[in-house]
Enzyme design. Structure first.
Site, PDB file in Angstrom:
ATOM      1  N   ALA A  73       0.819  -1.214   0.000  1.00 22.61           N
ATOM      2  CA  ALA A  73       0.000   0.000   0.000  1.00 22.61           C
ATOM      3  C   ALA A  73       0.851   1.261   0.000  1.00 22.61           C
ATOM      4  CB  ALA A  73      -0.923   0.022   1.213  1.00 22.61           C
ATOM      5  N   GLY A  94       6.436   1.057   5.758  1.00 24.03           N
ATOM      6  CA  GLY A  94       7.341   0.115   5.097  1.00 24.03           C
ATOM      7  C   GLY A  94       7.418   0.334   3.601  1.00 24.03           C
ATOM      8  N   CYS A  95       6.281   0.568   2.986  1.00 27.96           N
ATOM      9  CA  CYS A  95       6.242   0.773   1.534  1.00 27.96           C
ATOM     10  C   CYS A  95       6.923   2.074   1.136  1.00 27.96           C
ATOM     11  CB  CYS A  95       4.803   0.718   1.028  1.00 27.96           C
ATOM     12  SG  CYS A  95       4.040  -0.905   1.307  1.00 27.96           S
ATOM     13  N   THR A  96       6.800   3.086   1.976  1.00 30.55           N
ATOM     14  CA  THR A  96       7.477   4.349   1.718  1.00 30.55           C
ATOM     15  C   THR A  96       8.984   4.166   1.834  1.00 30.55           C
ATOM     16  OG1 THR A  96       5.575   5.626   2.486  1.00 30.55           O
ATOM     17  CG2 THR A  96       7.708   6.764   2.452  1.00 30.55           C
ATOM     18  N   ALA A 150      10.182   2.362  -1.319  1.00 28.99           N
ATOM     19  CA  ALA A 150      10.120   3.231  -2.495  1.00 28.99           C
ATOM     20  C   ALA A 150      11.200   4.306  -2.452  1.00 28.99           C
ATOM     21  CB  ALA A 150       8.741   3.865  -2.617  1.00 28.99           C
TER      22      ALA A 150
END
Length: 159
Positions: free
Chosen positions: A41, A46-48, A51
């Site tokens: 998401a 974590g995804c940030t 990325a």
């Protein structure tokens, strides 16, 4: 959950909208190598982290001949906000119907805080795309960690 891909298997073809709504296909990268990674998401911690790590290494990946593409089940509008807010330096693809996630075996049962849930399996694939636009999986990694994954991938690829 669909079968997991392994090294040497054909990469499933796909076409998905990017953060601006333009369609992006695997065939667009004929003659190149693609790092296709799946994350749960946009705008989550974590995804940030993952990325931002890819963005920090984007020049090195590009110079080594790799194009980075991130895929999540988010809508185009959310990806546009994520890209702007976190200054993401590569293309993000929207897969809200989870078709490509399933084709790559990147959606299914996983553990979250000790409970089994259905969701995105954080996964990364390195795909060599031939001149006709057909992809072959060179690297298939499932259940990768958000933190440290990009540095590990760079070491493995010699980038």
């Amino acid at each position: 959950m669909s079968a997991r891909l392994t090294t040497g298997t054909p990469a499933p073809a796909f076409t998905l909208p990017d953060e601006t709504g333009n369609e992006v296909s695997l065939t667009d990268f004929a003659g190149r190598s693609v790092i296709l990674y799946f994350y749960p998401a946009a705008m989550t911690p974590g995804c940030t982290t993952q990325a931002v790590d890819f963005s920090a290494s984007i020049d090195a990946f590009n110079e080594a001949g790799y194009t980075v593409l991130g895929v999540s089940p988010d809508c185009v509008e959310r990806l546009a906000k994520f890209k702007e807010k976190s200054d993401i330096g590569f293309t993000l693809l929207a897969d809200p119907e989870k078709k490509v996630l399933n084709l790559y075996g990147a959606y299914g049962l996983r553990k979250l805080y000790g409970k089994e849930i259905e969701g995105v399996l954080r996964s990364t694939f390195v795909i060599d795309v031939d001149d006709e636009g057909n992809g072959l999986v060179r690297v298939a990694q499932y259940n990768v960690k958000a933190t440290g994954h990009v540095a590990k991938l760079r070491r493995e690829l010699g980038v």
